[in-house]
Design an enzyme around this catalytic site. Structure first.
Site, short mmCIF file in Angstrom:
data_model
loop_
_atom_site.label_atom_id
_atom_site.label_comp_id
_atom_site.label_asym_id
_atom_site.label_seq_id
_atom_site.Cartn_x
_atom_site.Cartn_y
_atom_site.Cartn_z
N ARG A 294 58.99 16.47 118.69
CA ARG A 294 58.29 15.32 119.26
C ARG A 294 58.38 14.10 118.35
O ARG A 294 58.27 12.97 118.80
CB ARG A 294 56.82 15.66 119.55
CG ARG A 294 56.65 16.57 120.77
CD ARG A 294 55.20 16.65 121.20
NE ARG A 294 54.38 17.35 120.22
CZ ARG A 294 54.18 18.67 120.21
NH1 ARG A 294 54.71 19.42 121.14
NH2 ARG A 294 53.43 19.22 119.28
N SER B 63 56.75 32.70 119.50
CA SER B 63 55.51 32.17 120.05
C SER B 63 54.80 33.12 121.01
O SER B 63 54.42 32.74 122.11
CB SER B 63 55.82 30.85 120.78
OG SER B 63 54.64 30.12 120.95
N ASN C 100 49.75 36.93 119.42
CA ASN C 100 49.33 38.08 118.60
C ASN C 100 47.87 38.44 118.92
O ASN C 100 47.51 39.61 118.96
CB ASN C 100 49.34 37.81 117.08
CG ASN C 100 50.28 36.73 116.65
OD1 ASN C 100 50.34 35.69 117.29
ND2 ASN C 100 51.00 36.97 115.58
N CYS C 101 47.06 37.39 119.14
CA CYS C 101 45.62 37.61 119.30
C CYS C 101 45.31 38.38 120.59
O CYS C 101 44.21 38.91 120.74
CB CYS C 101 44.89 36.28 119.27
SG CYS C 101 45.40 35.26 117.88
N THR D 52 55.75 23.32 98.95
CA THR D 52 55.73 24.34 97.89
C THR D 52 56.12 23.66 96.57
O THR D 52 56.28 22.43 96.52
CB THR D 52 56.74 25.46 98.20
OG1 THR D 52 58.06 24.89 98.14
CG2 THR D 52 56.51 26.07 99.57
N PRO E 37 60.06 20.54 96.46
CA PRO E 37 59.65 19.51 97.42
C PRO E 37 60.40 19.54 98.76
O PRO E 37 59.94 18.95 99.74
CB PRO E 37 59.94 18.19 96.68
CG PRO E 37 60.63 18.55 95.41
CD PRO E 37 60.54 20.01 95.18
N TYR F 124 58.63 23.58 102.57
CA TYR F 124 57.22 23.60 102.96
C TYR F 124 56.86 25.03 103.35
O TYR F 124 57.74 25.83 103.70
CB TYR F 124 56.99 22.66 104.16
CG TYR F 124 57.13 21.20 103.79
CD1 TYR F 124 58.36 20.65 103.47
CD2 TYR F 124 56.01 20.36 103.76
CE1 TYR F 124 58.49 19.32 103.12
CE2 TYR F 124 56.13 19.03 103.41
CZ TYR F 124 57.37 18.52 103.09
OH TYR F 124 57.48 17.19 102.73
N ALA F 125 55.59 25.35 103.35
CA ALA F 125 55.19 26.70 103.79
C ALA F 125 53.85 26.59 104.50
O ALA F 125 52.99 25.77 104.13
CB ALA F 125 55.11 27.65 102.60
P1 FAD Z 1 53.07 34.92 112.46
O1 FAD Z 1 52.45 34.38 113.68
O2 FAD Z 1 52.82 36.35 112.12
O3 FAD Z 1 54.61 34.66 112.53
C1 FAD Z 1 55.47 34.97 111.47
C2 FAD Z 1 56.82 35.36 112.04
O4 FAD Z 1 57.78 35.24 111.01
C3 FAD Z 1 56.87 36.82 112.50
O5 FAD Z 1 57.17 36.91 113.86
C4 FAD Z 1 57.97 37.44 111.64
O6 FAD Z 1 58.80 38.31 112.37
C5 FAD Z 1 58.76 36.23 111.19
N1 FAD Z 1 59.45 36.44 109.91
C6 FAD Z 1 58.91 36.90 108.75
N2 FAD Z 1 59.84 36.91 107.79
C7 FAD Z 1 60.98 36.48 108.34
C8 FAD Z 1 62.29 36.29 107.85
N3 FAD Z 1 62.61 36.55 106.59
N4 FAD Z 1 63.25 35.84 108.70
C9 FAD Z 1 62.95 35.56 109.99
N5 FAD Z 1 61.72 35.72 110.50
C10 FAD Z 1 60.74 36.16 109.68
N6 FAD Z 1 43.83 34.96 114.47
C11 FAD Z 1 42.80 34.27 115.01
O7 FAD Z 1 42.52 33.16 114.55
N7 FAD Z 1 42.08 34.78 116.05
C12 FAD Z 1 42.35 35.99 116.59
O8 FAD Z 1 41.69 36.43 117.55
C13 FAD Z 1 43.41 36.75 116.04
N8 FAD Z 1 43.71 37.96 116.54
C14 FAD Z 1 44.77 38.64 116.02
C15 FAD Z 1 45.07 39.89 116.54
C16 FAD Z 1 46.15 40.59 116.06
C17 FAD Z 1 46.46 41.94 116.62
C18 FAD Z 1 46.96 40.04 115.02
C19 FAD Z 1 48.15 40.78 114.49
C20 FAD Z 1 46.65 38.81 114.49
C21 FAD Z 1 45.55 38.10 114.97
N9 FAD Z 1 45.20 36.86 114.44
C22 FAD Z 1 44.15 36.18 114.97
C23 FAD Z 1 45.92 36.29 113.30
C24 FAD Z 1 46.98 35.28 113.74
O9 FAD Z 1 47.78 35.86 114.71
C25 FAD Z 1 47.78 34.86 112.54
O10 FAD Z 1 46.93 34.26 111.61
C26 FAD Z 1 48.87 33.87 112.88
O11 FAD Z 1 49.75 34.40 113.83
C27 FAD Z 1 49.66 33.50 111.62
O12 FAD Z 1 50.70 32.66 111.95
P2 FAD Z 1 52.02 32.63 111.08
O13 FAD Z 1 52.94 31.66 111.72
O14 FAD Z 1 51.69 32.44 109.66
O15 FAD Z 1 52.61 34.10 111.18
#
Ligand code: FAD
Length: 565
Positions: free
Chosen positions: A21, A38, A41-42, A272, A275, A278-279
């Site tokens: 965007r 996308s 998970n929740c 991170t 520069p 980012y994470a």
């Molecule tokens: P994620 O959404 O986990 O995404 C990370 C992705 O990176 C993964 O799909 C993984 O496959 C990919 N990946 C990792 N390493 C690599 C690599 N080296 N190369 C390529 N891809 C890679 N939070 C809430 O706030 N409310 C809720 O109700 C809630 N319920 C949840 C229920 C469950 C069952 C789970 C598992 C989580 C829940 N959460 C909830 C937590 C929430 O889903 C996470 O905090 C959020 O998804 C984190 O986002 P993220 O982008 O950091 O990681």
């Protein structure tokens, strides 16, 4: 500009779509190890339990949609294996073909999330022991459930653990939850979780607190979960919900900096120590909004916001991440528990001065049918009254109050502001004095010195000889149904005429059921010169702090009610 994003779910997908965007020209590559991007998970536990019946609803956006609508270069089933910071390249492995290639970047966003912890205990890799992170895990658990599970064990009573317990019980499976700590939902203060234990047990789940799994074995009936206490639980399904660990391998090997909590260290712009990298999300360590200390909070809201902010910063908008408050909510059967900001235990741990009050209001006007009582605990600074944290447990309306208090914390509001908050009211939705106002009145009154109070826990810590005179100002019927040991009953309506029965030279701790009549009694007594304090939250709070005695009293109460029928 070429932006490469590792991870395509909460943080990664948010970063990618925001980046598009902001720039129509950028080449944006999203590399995701799994087959989906996308996804929700929740929602995973609710598909297992059947509440979400249609699996496709969990796929919030497909890779095809990200490509067609956002012109993103999405590569699923592809894992980033290494980062070469010098040449600004990542090595990608296609998981289906095994082919490896290098992909260059100008900027890189790491959004790899966190992996469920599998503690190294004997038998952990046996068939039938699962964790839940993605759709694949969910499908495997669901398949096991569909095959017929007679007993299930969930290890860990955190948010995901309890959501699983609820859903397995909904499937008709007798389920035991095993938790190492002496409470469920460890981020909450213990007394606030008692109603959750009660509802778990009411719905047939077995809750084992202060207990842990020492090992797993194959048994005649599937698996046997060996517990620290020596007990063994038979199960055909075990799910581990003992927390998550940041996916840090890539960042470790790339020699990025880490924080004290093992998350990738980022600055307020989510950059991170490199520069150009980012994470965001579960993998990072950020600033705790209330304490300012480093924290690592695996929640979807922060991950999504951080993804957006990282993209903003990369595309020239300097946006600071304000920190994470830890606003969280969970439904467990008919109860909801929610929290925001600091808890009593984190404040005690950091030795930060605070005051707290409990109120037990109904979620809407008591006279309107369906009013449900909640317990709201408010923590605030002792001098200025700035709100530091809040927790609530109850039924309807808990979400709204915690959300209002989350905003109050962000805005730096005080308990005096809560008194003045003008919130939507008609009898179906709230009260003219909303639970937020009530908490504000009690807290502000305390700071003004209108009604000094004592916390039940602090009171009970004192030896009996050093406790104040305990005055129960409820009705004799309420008193007969259970009281704090040693209390004397003088109903508030008789108090003015029975002042002579009270000690003149000793502190008097007054209480009622939820704190309101206790407050009035305290005001009456203080105005005639007696040293009176109110017990915060009254007998209801006593019941939360002493669940055992409260349960005994419930039995007694039932017996009295039966006898008087
Ligand atoms: P994620 O959404 O986990 O995404 C990370 C992705 O990176 C993964 O799909 C993984 O496959 C990919 N990946 C990792 N390493 C690599 C690599 N080296 N190369 C390529 N891809 C890679 N939070 C809430 O706030 N409310 C809720 O109700 C809630 N319920 C949840 C229920 C469950 C069952 C789970 C598992 C989580 C829940 N959460 C909830 C937590 C929430 O889903 C996470 O905090 C959020 O998804 C984190 O986002 P993220 O982008 O950091 O990681």
């Amino acid at each position: 500009m070429k932006l490469v994003i590792v991870g395509g779910v909460a943080g990664g997908a948010s970063a990618a779509t925001r980046a598009r965007r902001l720039s129509e020209d950028a080449h944006i590559v999203v590399i995701e190890r799994g087959p989906n991007v996308s996804f929700a998970n929740c929602g995973l536990p609710y598909y297992i339990g059947g509440e979400i019946a249609d699996r496709t609803k969990l796929l919030v956006v497909t890779p095809e949609r990200l490509e067609s609508r956002y012109k993103l270069d999405v590569r699923v089933n592809s894992s980033v294996e290494a980062i070469d910071r010098k040449s600004k390249q990542v090595r990608v492995r296609e998981l289906v073909s095994g082919r490896e290639y290098e992909e260059s970047y100008d900027k890189l966003i790491l959004a790899p999330g966190a992996a469920p912890i599998r503690p190294p205990i004997p038998g952990i890799d046996l068939e039938g022991i699962f964790t839940l992170r993605n759709l694949h895990d969910m499908d495997r658990i669901k398949a096991q459930v569909d095959q017929g599970v007679r007993q299930a064990v969930v290890i860990g009573a955190g948010f995901i653990g309890l959501e699983l317990v609820e859903n397995l019980v909904r499937c008709g499976i007798p389920t035991t939850v095993v938790e190492l700590q002496d409470q469920v939902l460890p981020p909450f203060d213990k007394e606030m979780t008692e109603p959750i234990v009660e509802t778990l047990e009411k719905h047939g789940a077995t809750v084992l607190l202060g207990e842990s799994a020492n090992g797993f074995e194959r048994g005649p009936d599937g698996l046997a979960v060996r517990l620290k206490s020596g007990k063994a639980l038979p199960a055909q399904l075990v799910v581990l919900g003992v927390g998550v660990r940041p996916e840090s391998k890539l960042a470790v090997e790339a020699a990025l900096d880490f924080g004290p909590r093992a998350g990738i260290r980022v600055n307020e712009f989510l950059q991170t120590s490199d520069p150009d990298i980012y994470a965001v999300g579960d993998a990072v360590e950020v600033r705790d909004f209330v304490s300012g200390d480093p924290t690592q909070v695996p929640l979807a809201g922060p991950a999504n916001r951080q993804g957006r902010i990282a993209a903003d910063n990369i595309f020239g908008r300097a946006v600071r991440y304000r920190g994470t408050q830890g606003t969280a909510i969970v439904r467990v059967f008919d109860r909801t528990a929610a929290m925001t900001g600091a808890s009593e235990k984190t404040l005690r741990r950091s030795k930060r001065p605070f005051r707290m009050v409990y109120v037990h209001p109904t979620h809407h006007a008591g006279y309107y049918p369906g009013a449900e009582q909640m317990t709201l605990k408010l923590l605030f600074e002792p001098e200025r009254g700035r709100v530091l944290g809040a927790q609530a447990v109850g039924g309807a309306g808990v979400d709204k109050r915690i959300d209002v208090l989350a905003v109050a914390i962000q805005a730096g509001m005080t308990v005096f502001d809560l008194e003045e908050m003008e919130l939507a009211y008609s009898p179906q939705f709230g009260s003219a004095k909303d639970p937020i106002n009530m908490a504000g009145f009690v807290a502000a009154g305390l700071l003004r010195g209108d009604h000094p109070q004592v916390d039940v826990a602090a009171l009970l810590e004192k030896p009996t000889s050093q406790r104040p005179f305990l005055l129960d100002v409820r009705t004799p019927t309420e008193f007969a149904a259970g009281s704090i040991p040693g209390a004397v009953n003088i109903p508030v309506d008789e108090l003015r005429s029975r002042l002579v029965e009270l000690p003149q030279d000793r502190e008097i701790a007054a209480y009622c059921q939820v704190g309101q009549r206790g407050y009035l009694a305290t005001r009456i007594l203080r105005q005639v010169g007696l040293r009176a304090v109110n017990i915060s939250g009254g007998y209801k709070t006593y019941g939360l702090v002493n669940p055992q005695s409260d349960r005994e009293n419930q039995v007694l109460k039932a017996a009295i009610t039966k006898a008087s029928c």
